[in-house]
Motif scaffolding. Structure first.
Motif, PDB file in Angstrom:
ATOM      1  N   GLY A 180       0.930  -1.002  -0.145  1.00  0.00           N
ATOM      2  CA  GLY A 180      -0.544  -0.448  -0.071  1.00  0.00           C
ATOM      3  C   GLY A 180       0.954   0.972  -0.119  1.00  0.00           C
ATOM      4  O   GLY A 180       2.144   1.102   0.268  1.00  0.00           O
ATOM      5  N   GLU A 181       0.340   2.255  -0.131  1.00  0.00           N
ATOM      6  CA  GLU A 181       0.969   3.625   0.060  1.00  0.00           C
ATOM      7  C   GLU A 181       1.447   4.176   1.241  1.00  0.00           C
ATOM      8  O   GLU A 181       0.836   3.323   2.244  1.00  0.00           O
ATOM      9  CB  GLU A 181      -0.206   4.265  -0.771  1.00  0.00           C
ATOM     10  N   ARG A 182       2.050   4.770   1.486  1.00  0.00           N
ATOM     11  CA  ARG A 182       2.382   5.596   2.215  1.00  0.00           C
ATOM     12  C   ARG A 182       2.310   6.473   2.555  1.00  0.00           C
ATOM     13  O   ARG A 182       1.730   7.244   1.818  1.00  0.00           O
ATOM     14  CB  ARG A 182       4.554   5.114   2.144  1.00  0.00           C
ATOM     15  N   ASP A 183       2.132   6.639   4.085  1.00  0.00           N
ATOM     16  CA  ASP A 183       1.264   7.954   4.326  1.00  0.00           C
ATOM     17  C   ASP A 183       2.192   9.266   4.328  1.00  0.00           C
ATOM     18  O   ASP A 183       3.492   9.653   3.831  1.00  0.00           O
ATOM     19  CB  ASP A 183       0.386   8.161   5.646  1.00  0.00           C
ATOM     20  N   GLU A 184       2.315  10.233   5.200  1.00  0.00           N
ATOM     21  CA  GLU A 184       3.163  11.633   4.931  1.00  0.00           C
ATOM     22  C   GLU A 184       3.982  11.991   5.891  1.00  0.00           C
ATOM     23  O   GLU A 184       4.725  11.985   5.207  1.00  0.00           O
ATOM     24  CB  GLU A 184       2.005  12.803   5.170  1.00  0.00           C
ATOM     25  N   ASP A 185       4.507  10.807   6.919  1.00  0.00           N
ATOM     26  CA  ASP A 185       5.109   9.796   7.299  1.00  0.00           C
ATOM     27  C   ASP A 185       5.855   9.213   7.155  1.00  0.00           C
ATOM     28  O   ASP A 185       7.021   8.700   7.794  1.00  0.00           O
ATOM     29  CB  ASP A 185       4.517   9.842   9.193  1.00  0.00           C
ATOM     30  N   GLY A 186       5.837   8.092   5.064  1.00  0.00           N
ATOM     31  CA  GLY A 186       6.149   7.472   5.063  1.00  0.00           C
ATOM     32  C   GLY A 186       6.083   6.204   5.747  1.00  0.00           C
ATOM     33  O   GLY A 186       6.954   5.245   5.228  1.00  0.00           O
ATOM     34  N   TRP A 187       5.113   6.092   6.677  1.00  0.00           N
ATOM     35  CA  TRP A 187       4.586   4.418   6.972  1.00  0.00           C
ATOM     36  C   TRP A 187       3.213   3.747   6.521  1.00  0.00           C
ATOM     37  O   TRP A 187       2.658   4.800   5.770  1.00  0.00           O
ATOM     38  CB  TRP A 187       4.266   4.922   8.352  1.00  0.00           C
ATOM     39  N   THR A 188       3.280   2.341   5.959  1.00  0.00           N
ATOM     40  CA  THR A 188       2.145   2.332   5.582  1.00  0.00           C
ATOM     41  C   THR A 188       1.773   1.806   6.344  1.00  0.00           C
ATOM     42  O   THR A 188       1.887   1.458   8.022  1.00  0.00           O
ATOM     43  CB  THR A 188       2.924   0.978   4.892  1.00  0.00           C
ATOM     44  N   GLU A 189      -0.034   0.839   5.933  1.00  0.00           N
ATOM     45  CA  GLU A 189      -0.791   1.189   6.204  1.00  0.00           C
ATOM     46  C   GLU A 189      -0.439  -0.022   7.992  1.00  0.00           C
ATOM     47  O   GLU A 189      -1.045   0.052   9.072  1.00  0.00           O
ATOM     48  CB  GLU A 189      -2.336   0.155   5.957  1.00  0.00           C
ATOM     49  N   TRP A 190       0.365  -1.345   7.616  1.00  0.00           N
ATOM     50  CA  TRP A 190      -0.136  -2.344   8.971  1.00  0.00           C
ATOM     51  C   TRP A 190       1.431  -1.457   9.790  1.00  0.00           C
ATOM     52  O   TRP A 190       1.456  -2.142  10.808  1.00  0.00           O
ATOM     53  CB  TRP A 190       1.041  -3.638   8.410  1.00  0.00           C
ATOM     54  N   GLU A 191       2.139  -0.197   9.428  1.00  0.00           N
ATOM     55  CA  GLU A 191       3.406   0.135  10.354  1.00  0.00           C
ATOM     56  C   GLU A 191       2.746   1.114  11.239  1.00  0.00           C
ATOM     57  O   GLU A 191       3.021   1.106  12.427  1.00  0.00           O
ATOM     58  CB  GLU A 191       4.504   0.461   9.403  1.00  0.00           C
ATOM     59  N   ARG A 192       1.602   1.627  10.844  1.00  0.00           N
ATOM     60  CA  ARG A 192       0.383   2.686  11.763  1.00  0.00           C
ATOM     61  C   ARG A 192      -0.032   2.309  12.216  1.00  0.00           C
ATOM     62  O   ARG A 192      -0.519   2.392  13.614  1.00  0.00           O
ATOM     63  CB  ARG A 192       0.443   3.846  10.254  1.00  0.00           C
ATOM     64  N   GLN A 193      -0.283   0.483  11.872  1.00  0.00           N
ATOM     65  CA  GLN A 193      -1.628  -0.130  12.854  1.00  0.00           C
ATOM     66  C   GLN A 193      -0.488  -0.875  14.090  1.00  0.00           C
ATOM     67  O   GLN A 193      -0.902  -0.890  14.644  1.00  0.00           O
ATOM     68  CB  GLN A 193      -2.297  -1.659  12.187  1.00  0.00           C
ATOM     69  N   VAL A 194       1.562  -1.149  13.777  1.00  0.00           N
ATOM     70  CA  VAL A 194       1.803  -1.394  14.684  1.00  0.00           C
ATOM     71  C   VAL A 194       1.813  -0.474  15.724  1.00  0.00           C
ATOM     72  O   VAL A 194       2.183  -0.588  17.220  1.00  0.00           O
ATOM     73  CB  VAL A 194       2.965  -2.006  14.798  1.00  0.00           C
ATOM     74  N   LEU A 195       2.235   0.708  15.132  1.00  0.00           N
ATOM     75  CA  LEU A 195       2.414   2.401  16.003  1.00  0.00           C
ATOM     76  C   LEU A 195       1.061   2.591  17.178  1.00  0.00           C
ATOM     77  O   LEU A 195       1.715   2.743  18.165  1.00  0.00           O
ATOM     78  CB  LEU A 195       3.076   2.908  15.075  1.00  0.00           C
ATOM     79  N   GLN A 196      -0.056   2.259  16.556  1.00  0.00           N
ATOM     80  CA  GLN A 196      -1.084   2.371  17.210  1.00  0.00           C
ATOM     81  C   GLN A 196      -1.481   1.414  18.452  1.00  0.00           C
ATOM     82  O   GLN A 196      -1.654   1.651  19.301  1.00  0.00           O
ATOM     83  CB  GLN A 196      -2.172   2.473  16.257  1.00  0.00           C
ATOM     84  N   HIS A 197      -0.629  -0.054  17.844  1.00  0.00           N
ATOM     85  CA  HIS A 197      -0.717  -0.974  19.269  1.00  0.00           C
ATOM     86  C   HIS A 197       0.183  -1.581  20.444  1.00  0.00           C
ATOM     87  O   HIS A 197      -0.092  -1.997  20.751  1.00  0.00           O
ATOM     88  CB  HIS A 197      -1.334  -2.195  18.784  1.00  0.00           C
ATOM     89  N   ILE A 198       1.005  -0.935  19.505  1.00  0.00           N
ATOM     90  CA  ILE A 198       2.733  -1.787  20.255  1.00  0.00           C
ATOM     91  C   ILE A 198       2.803  -0.865  21.835  1.00  0.00           C
ATOM     92  O   ILE A 198       2.469   0.350  22.400  1.00  0.00           O
ATOM     93  CB  ILE A 198       3.398  -1.545  19.242  1.00  0.00           C
ATOM     94  N   GLU A 199       2.716  -1.661  22.579  1.00  0.00           N
ATOM     95  CA  GLU A 199       3.050  -1.099  23.911  1.00  0.00           C
ATOM     96  C   GLU A 199       4.993  -1.063  23.903  1.00  0.00           C
ATOM     97  O   GLU A 199       5.768  -2.490  23.492  1.00  0.00           O
ATOM     98  CB  GLU A 199       3.394  -2.971  24.810  1.00  0.00           C
ATOM     99  N   VAL A 200       5.732   0.009  23.968  1.00  0.00           N
ATOM    100  CA  VAL A 200       7.127  -0.199  23.871  1.00  0.00           C
ATOM    101  C   VAL A 200       7.694  -0.454  25.221  1.00  0.00           C
ATOM    102  O   VAL A 200       7.365   0.128  25.870  1.00  0.00           O
ATOM    103  CB  VAL A 200       7.257   1.187  23.190  1.00  0.00           C
ATOM    104  N   VAL A 201       8.767  -1.134  25.162  1.00  0.00           N
ATOM    105  CA  VAL A 201       9.540  -1.370  25.860  1.00  0.00           C
ATOM    106  C   VAL A 201      10.654  -0.980  25.499  1.00  0.00           C
ATOM    107  O   VAL A 201      11.462  -0.759  24.363  1.00  0.00           O
ATOM    108  CB  VAL A 201       9.664  -3.298  26.354  1.00  0.00           C
ATOM    109  N   GLN A 202      11.761   0.065  26.139  1.00  0.00           N
ATOM    110  CA  GLN A 202      12.046   0.324  26.426  1.00  0.00           C
ATOM    111  C   GLN A 202      13.623  -0.443  26.890  1.00  0.00           C
ATOM    112  O   GLN A 202      13.930  -1.340  27.206  1.00  0.00           O
ATOM    113  CB  GLN A 202      12.821   1.510  27.461  1.00  0.00           C
TER     114      GLN A 202
END
Length: 336
Positions: free
Chosen positions: A314-336
């Motif tokens: 799929g196409e990338r958004d204005e920040d350069g992310w594809t749909e699946w990457e956006r979904q991951v960013l919305q759902h991931i629990e970041v571990v430092q």
């Protein structure tokens, strides 16, 4: 889609995946590995290009440079929540092995299988028409709270270095009873009584008489009363109107290590019948759930989101992310 906060890249984290029924858990991870290894979410492109050592090349042969793991597999027949860890977060996946989980499962009465589910072979058939919803509900307290579960003899658990299924298949008497496991069933209820209004059927594959005798011989080492012979409905109980076995749906919240199939199997036996699992869904695993109800619940990403990306990123958004990457960013629990 709303904007998401981008943490420092590359990221490590935990997220929930909604596994479909059919494929193995490991096959899904193998499919995700090359996709994740090409995303700047999880790997620094410059470092990946510079990495030429033997260890890194071996990882690339397996699919990529990103560490990816899961916090508890689901068998092919099962669907639902599977917690994944990426990068440093893989070290935190063990917490999901012992956490509380919720399942929905459909029990089909009248038939016991060697695997306790529809993927196995028929072991024996038994009457089912006498079983009512009220009888099932009355029996549930026996399987609620802290209980002991005995794994099936056709499982891969070992006794004296030999898998239990090997005793069953070769007719070797068990040297001692199978050791029960302590588990906790926090809640157990009938959420849907299907009766005969369903399309499920018993497996076509059956154990041969020789295979049944071998399993009985193994079990006779610890219980002489065991019998795997069929006990079909009597002529008096059978009618021509409906010979479709009864089915019903259970919902349960259980501790880690609980055998859902064993609950279904043992419940059916207690009801004077036999039964096996025909559908199984893990609706929650710790804080990761299919349908969030509380603020602390974490929603999961449908497998279809990634499956689509394999063939059409799929196409990338204005920040350069594809749909699946956006979904991951919305759902991931970041571990430092």
């Amino acid at each position: 889609m709303p904007k998401v906060t981008i943490p420092p890249l590359p990221i490590s984290g935990l997220f929930g995946l909604i596994k479909p029924a059919g494929p193995t858990s490991m096959s899904l991870l193998n499919n995700l590995q090359p996709l994740f290894s090409k995303s700047k979410l999880f790997i620094d492109p410059e470092k990946a290009e510079q990495s030429k050592d033997v260890k890194s090349r071996k990882r690339r042969k397996r699919g990529g440079d990103v560490k990816l793991g899961q916090g508890g597999t689901l068998d092919p027949i099962a669907d639902g929540v599977m917690v994944l860890g990426v990068g440093k977060a893989t070290k935190q996946l063990t917490q999901f092995l012992d956490c509380t989980k919720e399942y929905r499962t459909t029990c089909l009465l009248g038939c016991e299988t060697d695997s306790y589910d529809s993927e196995g072979a028929k072991v024996r058939i038994a009457p089912w028409k006498h079983v009512t919803k009220e009888q099932v509900e009355k029996a549930l307290p026996q399987f609620t709270g802290q209980i002991k579960q005995t794994p099936p003899i056709f499982s891969a658990l070992k006794m004296d270095g030999k898998p239990l299924y090997e005793y069953a298949r070769k007719g070797i008497p068990l040297p001692r009873p199978i050791e029960p496991r302590d588990v906790t069933v926090h809640s157990l209820e009938v959420v849907e009584w299907l009766g005969s209004n369903h399309s499920f059927s018993w497996p076509e594959k059956s154990l041969t008489q020789e295979e049944k005798k071998a399993a009985e011989t193994a079990l006779h080492g610890v219980d002489r009363e065991i019998s795997l012979q069929d006990k079909p409905e009597s002529a008096a109980e059978s009618t021509e109107e409906d010979n479709t076995p009864t089915a019903f749906v259970l919902r349960m919240r259980v501790s880690g290590g609980t055998y859902v199939r064993s609950i279904v199997h043992d419940l059916a036996n207690t009801l004077g019948s036999a039964g096996h699992v025909v559908t199984l869904q893990r609706s929650s695993q710790g804080r990761f759930v299919i349908e969030p109800q509380e603020d602390s619940d974490h929603a999961c990403i449908p497998w279809e989101t990634f499956e689509k990306a394999f063939s059409e990123p799929g196409e990338r958004d204005e920040d350069g992310w594809t749909e699946w990457e956006r979904q991951v960013l919305q759902h991931i629990e970041v571990v430092q």
